[in-house]
Scaffold this active site. Structure first.
Site, PDB file in Angstrom:
ATOM      1  N   ARG A 359      -2.005  -3.589 -12.971  1.00 42.87           N
ATOM      2  CA  ARG A 359      -0.897  -4.296 -12.685  1.00 42.87           C
ATOM      3  C   ARG A 359      -0.686  -5.132 -13.866  1.00 42.87           C
ATOM      4  O   ARG A 359       0.421  -5.415 -14.330  1.00 42.87           O
ATOM      5  CB  ARG A 359      -1.200  -5.237 -11.596  1.00 42.87           C
ATOM      6  CG  ARG A 359       0.237  -6.168 -11.443  1.00 42.87           C
ATOM      7  CD  ARG A 359       0.012  -6.976 -10.036  1.00 42.87           C
ATOM      8  NE  ARG A 359       0.938  -7.975  -9.974  1.00 42.87           N
ATOM      9  CZ  ARG A 359       0.849  -9.069 -10.425  1.00 42.87           C
ATOM     10  NH1 ARG A 359       0.059  -9.597 -11.016  1.00 42.87           N
ATOM     11  NH2 ARG A 359       1.872 -10.044 -10.151  1.00 42.87           N
ATOM     12  N   SER A 462       2.469  -5.469   6.803  1.00 47.31           N
ATOM     13  CA  SER A 462       2.399  -6.793   6.987  1.00 47.31           C
ATOM     14  C   SER A 462       1.503  -7.516   6.035  1.00 47.31           C
ATOM     15  O   SER A 462       0.431  -7.397   5.904  1.00 47.31           O
ATOM     16  CB  SER A 462       2.231  -7.236   8.416  1.00 47.31           C
ATOM     17  OG  SER A 462       2.196  -8.578   8.601  1.00 47.31           O
ATOM     18  N   HIS A 514      -3.385   4.766  19.674  1.00 50.67           N
ATOM     19  CA  HIS A 514      -4.173   5.724  20.071  1.00 50.67           C
ATOM     20  C   HIS A 514      -3.447   6.884  20.876  1.00 50.67           C
ATOM     21  O   HIS A 514      -3.922   8.049  20.904  1.00 50.67           O
ATOM     22  CB  HIS A 514      -5.262   5.239  21.093  1.00 50.67           C
ATOM     23  CG  HIS A 514      -6.605   6.027  20.835  1.00 50.67           C
ATOM     24  ND1 HIS A 514      -6.799   7.179  20.457  1.00 50.67           N
ATOM     25  CD2 HIS A 514      -7.946   5.425  20.696  1.00 50.67           C
ATOM     26  CE1 HIS A 514      -8.084   7.453  20.382  1.00 50.67           C
ATOM     27  NE2 HIS A 514      -8.732   6.277  20.300  1.00 50.67           N
ATOM     28  N   ASP A 518      -5.599   9.452  16.291  1.00 49.26           N
ATOM     29  CA  ASP A 518      -6.902   9.131  16.656  1.00 49.26           C
ATOM     30  C   ASP A 518      -7.735   8.368  15.658  1.00 49.26           C
ATOM     31  O   ASP A 518      -7.325   8.510  14.317  1.00 49.26           O
ATOM     32  CB  ASP A 518      -7.494  10.762  16.948  1.00 49.26           C
ATOM     33  CG  ASP A 518      -6.836  11.386  18.114  1.00 49.26           C
ATOM     34  OD1 ASP A 518      -6.576  10.851  19.095  1.00 49.26           O
ATOM     35  OD2 ASP A 518      -6.815  12.450  18.245  1.00 49.26           O
TER      36      ASP A 518
END
Length: 541
Positions: A359, A462, A514, A518
């Site tokens: 970066r 998030s 789920h 999986d």
């Protein structure tokens, strides 16, 4: 008993809609909340959910076909039910629909029906609370841009209306003088309740407003709810209000010309983390903001409830805050997600040394500035292309594997949380993603996001790292199958090549549904993501 479903009005200016895709076919079972179809409006293609349960007996508009608002879209009822009478009577039904449509578009005629005891004065038009989003049930007037007595022309912005998704401008479709305002700023009312009255200057409309209110008694409930807490709050304490005029947290020192005193490094870090320097207290000479001030800054919660208030010792005190439309929508969506999707969580810790170096080098390019969040969004987009199961969505009758990648980026705003979407993130460069995220975040904080900006996400990121949070888990943004929670970059001792050295790590947590993802699938996605984050140059290959 069979129920007729009409073409909905999904935007304030929508007059007709086109069925882009049917997600149910004749004979399918339909539950309340199921997505019936994707409908193309004049602004965007939006999902239309069913408010009824039963079997889809008839489709009135085929994919690609267009029909006017309130005309027959579909019929839902019991399996095998005879709907021939409904189909035969469709012409008379359409006539009634045309009349009801005129109720919204030509309030003059609707008013004559509603106000049986009072004739509507010539040229007077009743403006009702518009439905500005597909899920909007009530709206709050955030701001009036016209006042009583002002001249209004067609296309003028009458007010800013807060919906369950965003604050949107509402324009007038009529011309005349604004004779009466039905809702004050901050008050709420259900869709189709009295908002304002427009007509020739000097016309007496007091009888019109009173009669309209009688016919729509529900309209009175929402404003009362908005006013009730205000009436209760003062009686909590009789002591003089000593609400922090001192604002206990000092702000950064500002010179007479409004300039903030901050070191170049502090400014750079603040820009990278999206921190408003005017909210940071400087600890340097003359209140100058330095690096440590920005790194240790914890943003204050923006809701009114967080503002400190003086309360004498031993005295109970509280304040009721009316829930905003956005807060209600967030509560409903997250509760539904948490209790319907079987969440499980996978946590990992990545080595960020290469990412930090990458970066820093990338940002040496002139006019280029990318954040760690931009790198994570890009890495997720590339990893999702390799693991479409994680990029899937769950519906009651099917699972959808998305081969495009639209990443939702959670943004905190004063009223809660919004999730604007970076479309086709895998096809965009790092600077393009950075510009898109910055633009969407700015629109979110200024309440300028449109429904189109928040539609279509296939995965969500998030990031609470900028708030100093090391690790956390998130609730899935349905119908998506997963959401990634991103923590802070932490400098700490790590073991490399058998030796303890200083390193930089970051913890991430993947919440998965789920029903579609999986454990092994989620773990493989994180392995691929790890490759991109720990060796970011591979994102450029």
């Amino acid at each position: 008993m069979a129920i007729v479903v009409n073409m909905p009005r999904l935007s304030d200016t929508m007059e007709e809609g086109t069925v882009a895709t049917w997600l149910k076919k004749v004979g399918d079972k339909v539950e309340e909340g199921d997505i019936l179809a994707e409908i193309e409006t004049d602004k965007a293609t939006m999902e239309f959910e069913s408010f009824n349960e039963g079997t889809l007996l008839h489709i009135g508009v085929q994919e690609g076909e267009t029909t006017k608002v309130d005309e027959l879209l579909a019929i839902i009822g019991e399996e095998g039910e005879d709907i021939s009478d409904l189909l035969k009577g469709s012409s008379s039904t359409e006539t009634k629909k045309e009349e009801s449509k005129e109720v919204a578009q030509e309030p003059t005629e609707s008013k004559e029906e509603t106000t049986a005891d009072v004739d509507l004065p010539e040229g007077v038009i009743v403006v009702t609370m518009p439905r500005l989003s597909d899920t909007m049930e009530e709206g709050t007037v955030a701001k009036w841009l016209k006042k009583v007595g002002d001249e209004v022309s067609e296309g003028d912005i009458l007010a800013e209306i807060e919906t369950d998704k965003a604050t949107m401008e509402f324009e007038s479709f009529q011309s005349g003088t604004l004779l009466q305002i039905g809702l004050k700023e901050g008050e709420s009312a259900k869709v189709d309740s009295l908002l304002a009255i427009i007509g020739p200057a000097g016309t007496d409309v007091s009888g019109v407003a009173a009669n309209f209110n009688k016919s729509v008694d529900k309209k009175e409930e929402a404003p009362k709810k908005a006013e009730a807490p205000k009436a209760e709050t003062p009686k909590v304490s009789d002591t003089p209000k000593q609400e922090t005029p001192k604002e206990s947290k000092p702000v950064a020192s500002v010179s007479s010309n409004g300039r903030l005193f901050a070191s170049p490094l502090a400014k750079k870090i603040a820009e990278e983390k999206g921190i408003d320097l005017s909210q940071v207290q400087g600890s340097g000479d003359n209140g100058r903001i330095v690096k440590s001030d920005v790194e240790n800054f914890v943003p204050a919660a923006s809701s009114a409830a967080s503002v400190g208030k003086f309360v004498p010792m031993g005295q109970e005190d509280f304040e009721d805050i009316t829930n905003s439309q956005m807060r209600k929508a967030i509560a409903k969506a997250l509760t539904n997600s948490k209790f319907t999707a079987p969440h499980y969580y996978l946590s990992v810790e990545f080595d960020m040394d290469n990412a930090i170096a990458f970066r820093a080098q990338f940002n040496t390019i002139p006019d280029t500035k990318i954040s760690y969040n931009d790198m994570i969004v890009k890495a997720c987009a590339l990893a999702l292309k390799q693991h479409p199961q994680v990029n899937s969505q769950w519906f009651p009758d099917k699972m959808r594997l998305n081969h495009h990648v639209h990443i939702g980026v959670a943004v905190a705003v004063p009223d809660g949380l919004v999730v604007p979407v970076v479309k086709f993130a895998n096809e965009q460069s790092l600077p393009q993603i950075g510009a898109a995220v910055k633009d969407l975040a700015g629109k979110a904080r200024n309440k300028k996001l449109t429904p189109a900006d928040m539609e279509g996400s296939t995965f969500t990121v998030s990031n609470l790292g900028m708030f100093g949070i090391d690790t956390f888990t998130s609730i899935i943004n349905q119908p998506n199958s997963a959401i990634l929670s991103v923590g802070n970059i932490v400098e700490k001792p790590v073991v490399k090549n058998g030796q303890i050295v200083v390193g930089n790590t970051m913890k991430l947590s993947l919440a998965c549904d789920h029903r579609t993802v999986d454990g092994a699938t989620g773990a493989q996605f994180l392995q691929t993501l790890k490759g991109y984050i720990e060796n970011p140059v591979t994102m450029l290959v």
